[in-house]
Design a protein around this motif. Sequence first.
Motif, PDB file in Angstrom:
ATOM      1  N   VAL A 139      43.507  40.380  47.384  1.00  0.00           N
ATOM      2  CA  VAL A 139      44.691  39.954  45.195  1.00  0.00           C
ATOM      3  C   VAL A 139      45.131  39.020  45.628  1.00  0.00           C
ATOM      4  O   VAL A 139      46.084  38.884  46.542  1.00  0.00           O
ATOM      5  CB  VAL A 139      44.943  40.987  44.141  1.00  0.00           C
ATOM      6  CG1 VAL A 139      45.394  40.254  43.305  1.00  0.00           C
ATOM      7  CG2 VAL A 139      44.488  41.886  44.178  1.00  0.00           C
ATOM      8  N   ASN A 374      39.589  41.755  33.187  1.00  0.00           N
ATOM      9  CA  ASN A 374      39.890  42.971  33.961  1.00  0.00           C
ATOM     10  C   ASN A 374      40.188  44.111  33.544  1.00  0.00           C
ATOM     11  O   ASN A 374      40.907  44.244  33.412  1.00  0.00           O
ATOM     12  CB  ASN A 374      40.695  41.842  35.268  1.00  0.00           C
ATOM     13  CG  ASN A 374      41.032  42.643  36.280  1.00  0.00           C
ATOM     14  OD1 ASN A 374      40.372  43.846  36.712  1.00  0.00           O
ATOM     15  ND2 ASN A 374      41.585  42.616  36.860  1.00  0.00           N
ATOM     16  N   THR A 405      36.394  46.825  46.474  1.00  0.00           N
ATOM     17  CA  THR A 405      35.863  46.340  45.866  1.00  0.00           C
ATOM     18  C   THR A 405      36.350  44.993  45.500  1.00  0.00           C
ATOM     19  O   THR A 405      35.304  43.677  45.366  1.00  0.00           O
ATOM     20  CB  THR A 405      35.780  46.566  44.559  1.00  0.00           C
ATOM     21  OG1 THR A 405      35.384  47.470  44.572  1.00  0.00           O
ATOM     22  CG2 THR A 405      34.275  45.651  43.440  1.00  0.00           C
ATOM     23  N   ILE A 406      37.963  44.932  45.979  1.00  0.00           N
ATOM     24  CA  ILE A 406      38.296  43.350  45.731  1.00  0.00           C
ATOM     25  C   ILE A 406      37.951  42.915  46.579  1.00  0.00           C
ATOM     26  O   ILE A 406      38.175  41.509  47.242  1.00  0.00           O
ATOM     27  CB  ILE A 406      39.968  43.119  45.554  1.00  0.00           C
ATOM     28  CG1 ILE A 406      40.362  43.851  44.125  1.00  0.00           C
ATOM     29  CG2 ILE A 406      40.204  42.295  45.427  1.00  0.00           C
ATOM     30  CD1 ILE A 406      41.677  44.489  43.546  1.00  0.00           C
ATOM     31  N   LYS A 409      35.158  40.661  47.283  1.00  0.00           N
ATOM     32  CA  LYS A 409      36.044  39.802  46.432  1.00  0.00           C
ATOM     33  C   LYS A 409      34.572  39.495  45.281  1.00  0.00           C
ATOM     34  O   LYS A 409      34.071  38.296  45.174  1.00  0.00           O
ATOM     35  CB  LYS A 409      35.333  38.865  47.371  1.00  0.00           C
ATOM     36  CG  LYS A 409      36.127  38.092  48.290  1.00  0.00           C
ATOM     37  CD  LYS A 409      36.639  36.626  49.091  1.00  0.00           C
ATOM     38  CE  LYS A 409      37.643  36.356  49.904  1.00  0.00           C
ATOM     39  NZ  LYS A 409      37.451  35.075  49.887  1.00  0.00           N
ATOM     40  N   VAL A 411      35.186  40.548  41.717  1.00  0.00           N
ATOM     41  CA  VAL A 411      36.056  40.670  41.009  1.00  0.00           C
ATOM     42  C   VAL A 411      35.632  40.115  39.647  1.00  0.00           C
ATOM     43  O   VAL A 411      35.050  39.062  39.364  1.00  0.00           O
ATOM     44  CB  VAL A 411      37.343  39.691  41.773  1.00  0.00           C
ATOM     45  CG1 VAL A 411      37.861  40.119  42.893  1.00  0.00           C
ATOM     46  CG2 VAL A 411      36.706  37.841  41.953  1.00  0.00           C
ATOM     47  N   THR A 412      36.071  40.250  38.987  1.00  0.00           N
ATOM     48  CA  THR A 412      36.666  39.744  37.046  1.00  0.00           C
ATOM     49  C   THR A 412      36.595  38.145  37.544  1.00  0.00           C
ATOM     50  O   THR A 412      37.656  38.040  38.413  1.00  0.00           O
ATOM     51  CB  THR A 412      37.086  40.363  36.561  1.00  0.00           C
ATOM     52  OG1 THR A 412      37.927  40.690  36.637  1.00  0.00           O
ATOM     53  CG2 THR A 412      36.148  41.292  35.815  1.00  0.00           C
ATOM     54  N   LEU A 415      40.561  36.911  38.481  1.00  0.00           N
ATOM     55  CA  LEU A 415      40.353  36.570  40.087  1.00  0.00           C
ATOM     56  C   LEU A 415      39.446  35.223  40.658  1.00  0.00           C
ATOM     57  O   LEU A 415      40.814  35.114  41.302  1.00  0.00           O
ATOM     58  CB  LEU A 415      40.629  37.599  40.813  1.00  0.00           C
ATOM     59  CG  LEU A 415      41.542  39.493  40.569  1.00  0.00           C
ATOM     60  CD1 LEU A 415      41.418  40.337  41.147  1.00  0.00           C
ATOM     61  CD2 LEU A 415      42.826  38.593  40.258  1.00  0.00           C
ATOM     62  N   HIS A 416      38.492  35.863  39.577  1.00  0.00           N
ATOM     63  CA  HIS A 416      37.536  34.995  40.558  1.00  0.00           C
ATOM     64  C   HIS A 416      38.283  33.050  40.607  1.00  0.00           C
ATOM     65  O   HIS A 416      38.181  32.974  41.541  1.00  0.00           O
ATOM     66  CB  HIS A 416      36.326  34.358  39.546  1.00  0.00           C
ATOM     67  CG  HIS A 416      35.236  33.956  40.170  1.00  0.00           C
ATOM     68  ND1 HIS A 416      34.814  32.629  39.486  1.00  0.00           N
ATOM     69  CD2 HIS A 416      34.300  34.206  41.187  1.00  0.00           C
ATOM     70  CE1 HIS A 416      34.177  32.238  40.419  1.00  0.00           C
ATOM     71  NE2 HIS A 416      33.383  32.948  40.605  1.00  0.00           N
ATOM     72  N   TYR A 430      32.015  44.990  36.674  1.00  0.00           N
ATOM     73  CA  TYR A 430      33.005  45.922  37.858  1.00  0.00           C
ATOM     74  C   TYR A 430      33.568  47.005  38.164  1.00  0.00           C
ATOM     75  O   TYR A 430      33.335  47.328  39.540  1.00  0.00           O
ATOM     76  CB  TYR A 430      34.330  44.884  37.311  1.00  0.00           C
ATOM     77  CG  TYR A 430      35.314  44.830  38.082  1.00  0.00           C
ATOM     78  CD1 TYR A 430      35.763  44.240  39.706  1.00  0.00           C
ATOM     79  CD2 TYR A 430      36.910  45.391  37.314  1.00  0.00           C
ATOM     80  CE1 TYR A 430      37.093  44.061  40.481  1.00  0.00           C
ATOM     81  CE2 TYR A 430      38.067  45.939  38.344  1.00  0.00           C
ATOM     82  CZ  TYR A 430      37.709  45.165  40.205  1.00  0.00           C
ATOM     83  OH  TYR A 430      38.789  44.535  40.433  1.00  0.00           O
TER      84      TYR A 430
END
Length: 439
Positions: A139, A374, A405-406, A409, A411-412, A415-416, A430
């Motif tokens: 993150v 998210n 998942t993060i 990479k 992500v919603t 974060l994208h 997600y």
Amino acid sequence: MTKFERVSPPENGTPITIENDRLKVPDDPIIPFIRGDGIGIDIWPATKRVLDAAVEKAYQGRRRISWMKIYAGDEAVEKYGEGQYLPEDTLNAIKEFIVAIKGPLTTPVGGGHRSLNVTLRQVLNLYACVRPVRWFKGVPSPAVHPERMDIIIFRENTEDVYAGIEWQQGSEEANRMIEFINKELGKNIRLDSGIGIKPISITGTKQLARKAIKYAIAEGRGSVTFMHKGNIMKYTEGAFKDWGYQLAVDEFRDQIITEAELWDETRAEDGVTPITKPGAFAHLRGGRPAGDPGDRIIVKDRIADSMFQQIQTRANEYDVVCTPNLNGDYISDAAAAQVGGLGMAPGANIGDFIGLFEATHGTAPKYAGQDKVNPGSLMLSGVMMLNYIEWREAGRMIEKAIERTIEAKTVTYDLHRQMEGATKVSCSGYAEEIVKNMA
Ligand code: NAP
């Protein structure tokens, strides 16, 4: 059982009860949920999907949550009629079933409406606002060492300047207060002042401190820090600290050691700050080094302003933080910013037994219904809820899956836009990725 007017508990579920001062959780607990306004329509289904999948996977069908839909905010007005933002049914269901989860709620604008969140806290006496703050690998964060932050904040929820006891400058009440304080108590408040009152009680302080220390014991945490501004506000914030220490020593003598005692006992040199994570000294052999608390929890206190520096420079020296309402408000958001913002920060409001778990962000109305935002904050609140009912295996499974998942990479949008080379997925997409990543 309570009679409900327009909702009914699911038939195939069993209520959580309290026995011997503990929650007794059946394998099919009835858990009420409030979908929430705005993006609640997106993040609640995504969260439910992940919670159900984790429980199914962790317990192979032996356990399941029996969800009960209850209403607050816009949905409540649709079902119960004009002005019915928080129906009695909803409050009764939370009281009856003890553990509940909610999406964000719009604060109704216009005269006479208080924040629904504040009302829920006050009516249900949810005196502890609990906010864990930790970093998930990958993150984006403004900190150099975001991984050092892993704290849980216990913020007092009912007192302090948030008690709502204040009077506008020029009002009759403000003028009367000023006159009384100046004449009767010999103070010198400017006549054109507004007035606010800051009550902090023994009762409010001790019930919060007790909860924070019990949590530290149950979760194997290393320290509890009273964060206060007692050097200036001696009889409110200073007293908060004193009452906190007193409770720690009176009720948890065998499980805690105060920082002063620790320095004394281990002859640590003045200024040595004990490392506070359990097991921090495990690698050392041959005698107890300075500052080693053994298996006891260190109870210490810090002045609020210095803590804002230290969560940046020495975040790993903090663990459980116990603090009055206003400090708690500030430190929760400041700490969350260090690990990547509020989008992923979970929270809960907890009383003696009732736990209401919630997303910490608002309803983000511009994104409502777009399956875009998210759902991490509500999902992690769900993890807190699973831990609260001691279904820890399922909670851990979700945390690990979010991490994976993060790290991959996926992500919603939020974060994208801050990550290079990431794949953007929808809110529901997600959730599906997280379910796939459950090992
Ligand atoms: P907000 O709803 O939290 O939204 C502010 C911004 O934060 C959004 O525009 C978005 O930023 C980002 N954001 C919030 N949730 C997100 C998510 N799940 N995923 C990704 N980004 C997210 O704050 P607000 O606009 O000030 O408040 C709107 C309403 O919510 C108000 O009625 C307020 O009273 C209420 N509220 C409720 C609660 C609660 O129920 N606990 C808490 C706070 C506020 P970008 O635009 O940059 O993408």
